[in-house]
Design an enzyme around this catalytic site. Structure first.
Site, short mmCIF file in Angstrom:
data_model
loop_
_atom_site.label_atom_id
_atom_site.label_comp_id
_atom_site.label_asym_id
_atom_site.label_seq_id
_atom_site.Cartn_x
_atom_site.Cartn_y
_atom_site.Cartn_z
N ASP A 185 -14.07 5.87 -9.31
CA ASP A 185 -14.64 7.19 -8.79
C ASP A 185 -15.55 6.76 -7.56
O ASP A 185 -15.73 7.28 -6.61
CB ASP A 185 -15.38 8.02 -9.69
CG ASP A 185 -14.44 9.01 -10.50
OD1 ASP A 185 -13.21 8.92 -10.10
OD2 ASP A 185 -14.49 9.46 -11.54
N GLU A 195 -18.68 2.02 -26.59
CA GLU A 195 -19.93 1.63 -26.31
C GLU A 195 -20.84 2.45 -25.61
O GLU A 195 -20.67 3.69 -25.42
CB GLU A 195 -19.50 0.28 -25.27
CG GLU A 195 -19.16 1.27 -23.97
CD GLU A 195 -19.00 0.31 -22.51
OE1 GLU A 195 -19.21 -0.75 -22.82
OE2 GLU A 195 -18.52 0.97 -21.55
N ASP A 242 -11.04 1.60 -18.06
CA ASP A 242 -11.54 2.86 -18.90
C ASP A 242 -10.58 4.10 -19.03
O ASP A 242 -11.03 4.70 -19.92
CB ASP A 242 -12.98 2.96 -18.36
CG ASP A 242 -13.99 2.07 -18.18
OD1 ASP A 242 -13.97 1.32 -19.13
OD2 ASP A 242 -14.82 2.10 -17.36
N GLN A 260 -11.87 -7.40 -23.07
CA GLN A 260 -11.06 -6.35 -22.74
C GLN A 260 -10.75 -6.22 -21.21
O GLN A 260 -10.11 -5.51 -21.01
CB GLN A 260 -11.71 -4.94 -23.20
CG GLN A 260 -12.05 -4.91 -24.73
CD GLN A 260 -13.19 -3.96 -25.00
OE1 GLN A 260 -12.95 -2.89 -25.31
NE2 GLN A 260 -14.57 -4.25 -24.78
N ALA A 274 -6.92 3.21 -37.34
CA ALA A 274 -8.42 2.82 -37.66
C ALA A 274 -8.84 4.22 -38.60
O ALA A 274 -8.52 5.44 -38.19
CB ALA A 274 -9.04 2.80 -36.53
#
Ligand code: ADP
Ligand code: F6P
Length: 324
Positions: free
Chosen positions: A104, A223, A128, A254, A187
């Site tokens: 962005d 995070e 992300d 990552q 998970a």
């Protein structure tokens, strides 16, 4: 018809950015347009750091991780006088239009450059998946595969030793990586910005699983959500639940690695689509994936789009992953 275009990567790098650059260079070549790469994002524009590249260069980088042309953050680019230097450098080189691959923040720079006469098209490049105007971003699929592989490996050892694990995942305020990883790995517990659990709630859920004699527990956390570390969270879970608990912060692993098939194809197709916009004389656009189709929208309209509501999806995954 334009003769020269530039391409740059800006903000955090992502696997598949090279594929996008490659798509830009090769599609420009189809139209007889020359491509200049700009090194280190907007910094390279201001420092006049450009290089003309060939389709051969494009093919050589396509499958590589990171970004071959460097990325940087340049907060001063918000100042008009700094952007003016960039525009002058582009004029001197005869570069009339630009493809900006990033997030962005980078599109805001692209919009402002368009207003100053350099047509820009933005492409969604970030692990992300936090760009509302694109269903998927270039880099998300590769990062997700890395996350899933890591969780699977941690699950193996937790299962052997009857333990619990806290795994901290990137996302910069967006929970898509852990949410999708929870679907793909089962998970047991996840806490993400869109549905944040308190430390007490996490501990209570893990304790319940211990009472139910579950052999191993995986807790995913996004995070930057808590004012305590994942290491500390693991200690508190251990004290509350009875499981020996370990923490792993996945970190920058990552962001790296060869792009997956999906990211290569998305990257190349986005690059091609961006060039089509620029050669038709359009700028100030952002390219996003919508229902599996690439669309171009005004950058300004994409910056103000509301975030998608994930409440139902989150509830569905929590229910699905419940231990009976
Ligand atoms: P991302 O593109 O991943 O969101 P940033 O928010 O760090 O990453 O933005 C990348 C770069 O875009 C910044 O370092 C700056 O050079 C440029 N940028 C961000 N916001 C603006 C703005 N409002 N005006 C001009 N340039 C901007
Ligand atoms: O935007 C990509 C990202 O990896 C985020 O997930 C993370 O919050 C941030 O960048 C890390 O930035 P840096 O590499 O500057 O530490």
């Amino acid at each position: 018809m334009i003769k020269k275009i530039g391409v740059l990567t800006s903000g955090g790098d992502a696997p598949g950015m090279n594929a996008a650059i490659s798509g830009v260079i090769r599609q420009a070549s189809v139209h007889g347009v020359e491509t200049y790469v700009v090194f280190d994002g907007y910094k390279g524009l201001v420092e006049n750091n450009f290089k003309k590249v060939t389709p051969e260069f494009a093919t050589s980088i396509l499958n590589k991780g990171g970004t071959a042309i460097g990325s940087a953050r340049l907060p001063e680019f918000k100042e008009e006088k700094v952007r003016q230097v960039a525009v002058e450098n582009l004029h001197k080189e005869g570069i009339e239009a630009l493809v900006v691959i990033g997030g962005d923040g980078s599109y805001m720079g692209a919009q402002k450059l368009t207003e100053m006469g350099i047509n820009c098209v933005g492409l969604p490049g970030t692990i992300d998946n936090d760009i509302v105007s694109s269903d998927y971003t270039i880099g998300f699929d590769t990062a997700l595969n890395t996350v899933i592989e890591s969780i699977d490996k941690i699950r193996d050892t937790m299962e052997s030793h009857n333990r619990a694990a806290v795994i901290e995942i990137m996302g910069n305020g967006c929970g898509d990586l852990p949410l999708s990883a929870a679907v793909a790995t089962g998970a047991d517990v996840f806490s993400i910005p869109e549905s944040k659990l308190s430390k007490e709630e996490i501990c209570a859920q893990v304790k319940t699983l211990h009472d139910q004699e579950k052999r191993s527990v995986i807790v995913l956390v996004s995070e930057k959500m808590y004012d305590f570390s994942s290491e500390q969270l693991a200690k508190d879970i251990e004290a509350a639940s009875g499981y020996v608990t370990r923490a792993t912060v996945l970190g920058h692993v990552q962001r790296g690695g060869k792009p997956s098939a999906a990211d290569r194809i998305l990257g190349v197709n986005c690059g091609v689509f961006a060039v089509e916009q620029l050669v038709s004389g359009h700028g100030g656009l952002f390219v996003g994936l919508e229902d599996n189709k690439l669309v171009a929208r005004d950058i300004n309209s994409t910056l103000n789009m509301p975030r998608k509501d994930k409440t139902k999806e989150i509830a569905r995954v929590r229910e699905l992953n419940r231990f009976f």
